[in-house]
Design a protein around this motif. Structure first.
Motif, mmCIF file in Angstrom:
data_model
loop_
_atom_site.group_PDB
_atom_site.id
_atom_site.type_symbol
_atom_site.label_atom_id
_atom_site.label_comp_id
_atom_site.label_asym_id
_atom_site.label_seq_id
_atom_site.Cartn_x
_atom_site.Cartn_y
_atom_site.Cartn_z
ATOM 1 N N GLN A 152 0.806 -1.215 0.000
ATOM 2 C CA GLN A 152 0.000 0.000 0.000
ATOM 3 C C GLN A 152 0.843 1.271 0.000
ATOM 4 O OE1 GLN A 152 -3.031 -0.887 -0.534
ATOM 5 N NE2 GLN A 152 -2.470 -3.009 -0.086
ATOM 6 N N GLY A 153 2.091 1.159 -0.401
ATOM 7 C CA GLY A 153 2.960 2.324 -0.480
ATOM 8 C C GLY A 153 2.618 3.216 -1.664
ATOM 9 N N LYS A 154 3.146 4.410 -1.636
ATOM 10 C CA LYS A 154 2.904 5.375 -2.702
ATOM 11 C C LYS A 154 3.414 4.830 -4.036
ATOM 12 C CE LYS A 154 3.678 10.258 -3.818
ATOM 13 N NZ LYS A 154 4.351 11.522 -3.388
ATOM 14 N N ASN A 155 2.588 4.946 -5.050
ATOM 15 C CA ASN A 155 2.916 4.527 -6.415
ATOM 16 C C ASN A 155 3.051 3.005 -6.588
ATOM 17 O OD1 ASN A 155 3.038 7.252 -7.246
ATOM 18 N ND2 ASN A 155 5.185 7.401 -6.610
ATOM 19 N N ASP A 156 2.639 2.238 -5.585
ATOM 20 C CA ASP A 156 2.657 0.777 -5.724
ATOM 21 C C ASP A 156 1.424 0.365 -6.528
ATOM 22 O OD1 ASP A 156 2.615 -2.037 -5.419
ATOM 23 O OD2 ASP A 156 3.708 -1.885 -3.529
ATOM 24 N N ARG A 157 1.638 -0.170 -7.714
ATOM 25 C CA ARG A 157 0.520 -0.516 -8.597
ATOM 26 C C ARG A 157 -0.333 -1.660 -8.052
ATOM 27 N NH1 ARG A 157 3.616 -1.250 -14.215
ATOM 28 N NH2 ARG A 157 5.047 -2.290 -12.775
ATOM 29 N N ARG A 158 0.172 -2.383 -7.070
ATOM 30 C CA ARG A 158 -0.585 -3.485 -6.478
ATOM 31 C C ARG A 158 -1.537 -2.992 -5.393
ATOM 32 N NH1 ARG A 158 4.351 -6.739 -4.213
ATOM 33 N NH2 ARG A 158 4.656 -4.616 -3.412
ATOM 34 N N GLY A 159 -1.415 -1.723 -5.004
ATOM 35 C CA GLY A 159 -2.128 -1.214 -3.840
ATOM 36 C C GLY A 159 -3.611 -0.961 -4.073
ATOM 37 N N SER A 160 -4.340 -0.902 -2.963
ATOM 38 C CA SER A 160 -5.768 -0.594 -2.968
ATOM 39 C C SER A 160 -6.083 0.152 -1.675
ATOM 40 C CB SER A 160 -6.605 -1.870 -3.059
ATOM 41 O OG SER A 160 -7.974 -1.597 -2.799
ATOM 42 N N LYS A 161 -6.735 1.291 -1.783
ATOM 43 C CA LYS A 161 -7.051 2.074 -0.588
ATOM 44 C C LYS A 161 -7.917 1.280 0.387
ATOM 45 C CE LYS A 161 -6.653 6.629 -2.768
ATOM 46 N NZ LYS A 161 -7.357 7.894 -3.119
ATOM 47 N N GLY A 162 -8.748 0.408 -0.151
ATOM 48 C CA GLY A 162 -9.604 -0.400 0.717
ATOM 49 C C GLY A 162 -8.837 -1.431 1.520
ATOM 50 N N ILE A 205 13.764 -17.956 15.496
ATOM 51 C CA ILE A 205 15.110 -18.321 15.057
ATOM 52 C C ILE A 205 15.480 -17.528 13.812
ATOM 53 C CG2 ILE A 205 16.557 -20.189 14.151
ATOM 54 C CD1 ILE A 205 14.949 -22.087 15.945
ATOM 55 N N ALA A 206 14.571 -17.460 12.847
ATOM 56 C CA ALA A 206 14.903 -16.763 11.609
ATOM 57 C C ALA A 206 13.661 -16.202 10.931
ATOM 58 C CB ALA A 206 15.636 -17.691 10.644
ATOM 59 N N MET A 207 13.839 -15.043 10.336
ATOM 60 C CA MET A 207 12.886 -14.444 9.414
ATOM 61 C C MET A 207 13.622 -14.292 8.088
ATOM 62 S SD MET A 207 11.196 -11.495 11.845
ATOM 63 C CE MET A 207 10.178 -11.924 13.266
ATOM 64 N N THR A 208 13.073 -14.844 7.016
ATOM 65 C CA THR A 208 13.789 -14.843 5.743
ATOM 66 C C THR A 208 12.980 -14.090 4.694
ATOM 67 O OG1 THR A 208 12.861 -16.904 4.837
ATOM 68 C CG2 THR A 208 14.681 -17.114 6.397
ATOM 69 N N TYR A 209 13.653 -13.725 3.624
ATOM 70 C CA TYR A 209 13.039 -12.881 2.600
ATOM 71 C C TYR A 209 12.057 -13.648 1.716
ATOM 72 C CZ TYR A 209 16.428 -9.220 3.667
ATOM 73 O OH TYR A 209 17.164 -8.247 4.305
ATOM 74 N N GLY A 210 10.985 -12.932 1.343
ATOM 75 C CA GLY A 210 10.056 -13.396 0.324
ATOM 76 C C GLY A 210 9.963 -12.342 -0.766
ATOM 77 N N ASN A 211 9.165 -12.607 -1.774
ATOM 78 C CA ASN A 211 9.088 -11.672 -2.899
ATOM 79 C C ASN A 211 8.474 -10.333 -2.521
ATOM 80 O OD1 ASN A 211 6.766 -13.711 -2.920
ATOM 81 N ND2 ASN A 211 5.896 -12.048 -4.131
ATOM 82 N N HIS A 212 7.625 -10.301 -1.485
ATOM 83 C CA HIS A 212 7.064 -9.021 -1.069
ATOM 84 C C HIS A 212 8.134 -8.124 -0.458
ATOM 85 C CE1 HIS A 212 2.541 -9.330 -1.457
ATOM 86 N NE2 HIS A 212 2.961 -10.516 -1.860
ATOM 87 N N GLU A 213 9.030 -8.709 0.346
ATOM 88 C CA GLU A 213 10.110 -7.904 0.931
ATOM 89 C C GLU A 213 11.134 -7.477 -0.117
ATOM 90 O OE1 GLU A 213 8.322 -10.300 4.225
ATOM 91 O OE2 GLU A 213 9.301 -10.951 2.378
ATOM 92 N N THR A 214 11.489 -8.380 -1.026
ATOM 93 C CA THR A 214 12.498 -8.017 -2.031
ATOM 94 C C THR A 214 11.949 -6.986 -3.022
ATOM 95 O OG1 THR A 214 11.886 -9.938 -3.402
ATOM 96 C CG2 THR A 214 13.708 -10.220 -1.847
ATOM 97 N N ALA A 215 10.643 -7.006 -3.277
ATOM 98 C CA ALA A 215 10.047 -6.010 -4.160
ATOM 99 C C ALA A 215 10.161 -4.612 -3.561
ATOM 100 C CB ALA A 215 8.582 -6.346 -4.442
ATOM 101 N N ILE A 216 10.016 -4.499 -2.251
ATOM 102 C CA ILE A 216 10.126 -3.194 -1.601
ATOM 103 C C ILE A 216 11.568 -2.694 -1.644
ATOM 104 C CG2 ILE A 216 9.856 -1.972 0.595
ATOM 105 C CD1 ILE A 216 7.266 -2.657 -0.958
ATOM 106 N N ILE A 217 12.524 -3.589 -1.471
ATOM 107 C CA ILE A 217 13.926 -3.192 -1.596
ATOM 108 C C ILE A 217 14.188 -2.654 -3.000
ATOM 109 C CG2 ILE A 217 16.321 -4.004 -1.589
ATOM 110 C CD1 ILE A 217 15.483 -6.084 0.497
ATOM 111 N N LYS A 218 13.660 -3.344 -3.985
ATOM 112 C CA LYS A 218 13.906 -2.976 -5.380
ATOM 113 C C LYS A 218 13.239 -1.659 -5.769
ATOM 114 C CE LYS A 218 13.267 -4.692 -10.118
ATOM 115 N NZ LYS A 218 12.749 -5.832 -10.950
ATOM 116 N N HIS A 219 11.994 -1.472 -5.356
ATOM 117 C CA HIS A 219 11.227 -0.330 -5.847
ATOM 118 C C HIS A 219 11.157 0.846 -4.871
ATOM 119 C CE1 HIS A 219 9.886 -2.545 -9.373
ATOM 120 N NE2 HIS A 219 9.504 -3.546 -8.596
ATOM 121 N N GLN A 220 11.319 0.565 -3.566
ATOM 122 C CA GLN A 220 11.189 1.637 -2.581
ATOM 123 C C GLN A 220 12.494 1.919 -1.825
ATOM 124 O OE1 GLN A 220 8.486 3.326 -2.630
ATOM 125 N NE2 GLN A 220 7.195 1.929 -3.825
#
Length: 283
Positions: free
Chosen positions: A70-80, A111-126
């Motif tokens: 739901q970040g600014k300019n995220d095309r996947r976002g929805s205000k709802g 023990i561990a929290m590992t990366y998924g595509n949602h986290e890596t997408a934010i690194i890439k775009h934000q």
């Protein structure tokens, strides 16, 4: 229980046990929690985390702990789909702060929290790493949560009072692709079994399906005696329920309801096998 980050793709978990005595050690395996989504079943998520604390279990999240769409300019976002508490110019800060407060009571178990595509997408775009910020926030209070790669290894080592060592290797990969409406990703098990022969357990997420499949291989030991080896493939479901509303991207593309929850990994002492394990659905 001792935790050692061997390298960027391998974490070692060591436990002691008394040979011949009752012993069990639990671990909660999760993925795709999507904590900040309006569709996250936080009641179920909390119940499983509270049960992990009760069992003194280690906890893993193999990618997509965050939703963050739901970040600014995220095309996947929805205000709802934006939670009221996240409305503001510092959206990512609010999400990380809220997640830090939720996971703090469980940080000693994680023990561990590992990366998924949602986290890596934010690194890439934000250009911000929300998962690292969460882990750093939890560890600031003395916890030792490991930040894991998108794929990697968890090596479990069990040391007995008689000097015996039992080792189990878990390979994880957050996942890729759509899973397939009919096969539900099961077809991938045969492919993974070929290039991951050293894994006792293979864990994946991403496609929001739930299954546990065993594959058996014939092998031969150092003294040329054939034996059978079982490899466990575990597909982790999600905590994101986005079907019942009847609207949204999930429904519009014709996707079916998805199973919720995770899996328990229970190690225990067996007079026949020494330390062994079982995989149990957490619903």
């Amino acid at each position: 229980m001792k935790i050692l980050k061997v390298n960027d793709r391998c974490i070692e978990v060591s436990c002691d046990y008394n040979f011949g005595k009752d012993f069990e050690k639990w671990f909660l395996l999760t993925a795709d929690q999507h904590y900040d989504s309006t569709h996250c079943d936080r009641n179920l998520l909390k119940r499983h985390h509270d049960k992990a604390v009760e069992r003194k279990a280690g906890i893993f999240c193999f990618g997509d702990l965050f939703d963050v769409m739901q970040g600014k300019n995220d095309r996947r976002g929805s205000k709802g789909d934006l939670r009221e508490e996240y409305k503001g110019g510092n959206y990512y800060d609010r999400v990380v702060d809220d997640a830090t407060n939720f996971y703090k009571p469980y940080s000693q178990n994680y023990i561990a929290m590992t990366y998924g595509n949602h986290e890596t997408a934010i690194i890439k775009h934000q250009e911000t790493d929300v998962l690292k910020r969460l882990v750093d926030g939890l560890n600031a209070d003395g916890s030792d949560v490991q930040l894991g790669a998108y794929s990697g290894w968890i090596v479990f080592r069990f040391h007995s009072n008689e000097g015996r060592v039992r080792k189990f290797r878990l390979f994880y990969h957050h996942g890729s692709g759509g899973g397939g409406p009919v096969t539900k990703g099961v077809i991938q098990t045969n492919r993974r079994a070929v290039y991951l022969p050293d894994a006792n357990i293979i864990v994946t997420g991403h496609i929001h399906e739930a299954w546990h499949l065993e594959t058996v291989q014939e092998r031969i030991n150092k003294v040329n005696t054939p034996y059978l080896s079982t490899q466990h493939h575990v597909q982790l479901p999600t905590y994101k329920e986005e079907y019942l509303d009847g609207v949204g991207w999930h429904v519009e593309r014709g996707a079916p309801p998805k199973p919720l929850g995770g899996y328990w990994l229970r190690f225990y002492f067996s007079t026949r096998d020494d330390v062994t394990f079982e995989v149990i659905r957490a619903q």
